[in-house]
Design an enzyme around this catalytic site. Structure first.
Site, mmCIF file in Angstrom:
data_model
loop_
_atom_site.group_PDB
_atom_site.id
_atom_site.type_symbol
_atom_site.label_atom_id
_atom_site.label_comp_id
_atom_site.label_asym_id
_atom_site.label_seq_id
_atom_site.Cartn_x
_atom_site.Cartn_y
_atom_site.Cartn_z
ATOM 1 N N ILE A 152 0.963 -1.112 -0.218
ATOM 2 C CA ILE A 152 -0.324 -0.011 -0.568
ATOM 3 C C ILE A 152 0.862 0.998 -0.452
ATOM 4 O O ILE A 152 2.074 1.341 0.843
ATOM 5 C CB ILE A 152 -0.677 0.059 0.682
ATOM 6 C CG1 ILE A 152 -1.668 -1.246 1.520
ATOM 7 C CG2 ILE A 152 -2.123 1.534 1.009
ATOM 8 C CD1 ILE A 152 -1.368 -2.281 2.375
ATOM 9 N N CYS A 153 0.650 2.234 -0.709
ATOM 10 C CA CYS A 153 1.373 3.412 -1.081
ATOM 11 C C CYS A 153 0.491 4.682 -1.120
ATOM 12 O O CYS A 153 -1.344 4.626 -1.014
ATOM 13 C CB CYS A 153 2.404 3.317 -1.658
ATOM 14 S SG CYS A 153 2.131 3.053 -3.511
ATOM 15 N N HIS A 154 0.390 5.496 -1.988
ATOM 16 C CA HIS A 154 -0.648 6.657 -2.115
ATOM 17 C C HIS A 154 -1.566 6.543 -2.634
ATOM 18 O O HIS A 154 -2.978 6.550 -3.061
ATOM 19 C CB HIS A 154 -0.051 8.004 -2.515
ATOM 20 C CG HIS A 154 -1.495 8.934 -2.423
ATOM 21 N ND1 HIS A 154 -2.226 9.626 -1.404
ATOM 22 C CD2 HIS A 154 -1.634 9.814 -3.670
ATOM 23 C CE1 HIS A 154 -2.266 10.853 -1.883
ATOM 24 N NE2 HIS A 154 -2.990 11.087 -3.147
#
Length: 175
Positions: A83-85
């Protein structure tokens, strides 16, 4: 990873459990923590290995993606959730590890196709793109899908593998 296609109407106990890695950069850390907790409660999950990040570290997304993808490539885990932006950088970085197929998906169809059509072992989400409730729903769906090595998609996945291995353009067999 056991290669079974999800059969509609089967009980989760009919599918083998999965060993997972989970990781996030700072933008995805809140989701990582919540999804990690959620995954640990799922009957299709044998284990969840957290590869970072936490409030005390400064891991950049390429480092986190590589750590998770290497574990997939080494078969110490079956799949990884990153998960990232946006999910995009994590997928790009994870795809740089040989033998790993990573995708960004934010809807049920893409999650399903990532496994059944592409045998992707890494799923990346964007915490800035989807809500946490949807992310939880999608990981539950992701857990229930298994790649079928006898499906027509297997030939295409092999073409991807061959391209990675040789660096040559792939051509489908003549009809």
């Amino acid at each position: 990873m056991t290669a079974l296609r999800r059969i509609p109407g089967t009980w989760p106990g009919a599918l083998p459990t999965l060993r997972l890695a989970i990781g996030a950069d700072r933008a995805g850390q809140e989701y990582k923590d919540a999804l990690g907790e959620h995954l640990r409660k799922q009957p299709l999950v044998a284990s969840v290995l957290d590869v970072g990040v936490d409030l005390r570290s400064e891991g950049a997304y390429p480092q986190i993606a590589e750590a998770a993808a290497r574990r997939v490539a080494e078969a110490t885990v079956d799949r990884a959730l990153l998960i990232c932006h946006t999910g995009l950088g994590m997928a790009v970085a994870a795809n740089k590890v040989s033998g790993v197929r990573a995708v960004t998906a934010h809807d049920s169809l893409s999650v399903r196709a990532s496994v059944l059509s592409n045998n992707a072992q890494v799923l990346a989400f964007g915490a800035g793109i989807i809500g946490l409730a949807l992310a939880k729903q999608l990981v539950e769906e992701w857990l229930a899908h298994r790649f079928d090595p006898t499906a027509s998609a297997a030939r295409k996945v092999q073409m991807i593998h061959d391209l990675e291995r040789t660096g040559r353009e792939t051509h489908p067999p003549a009809p």
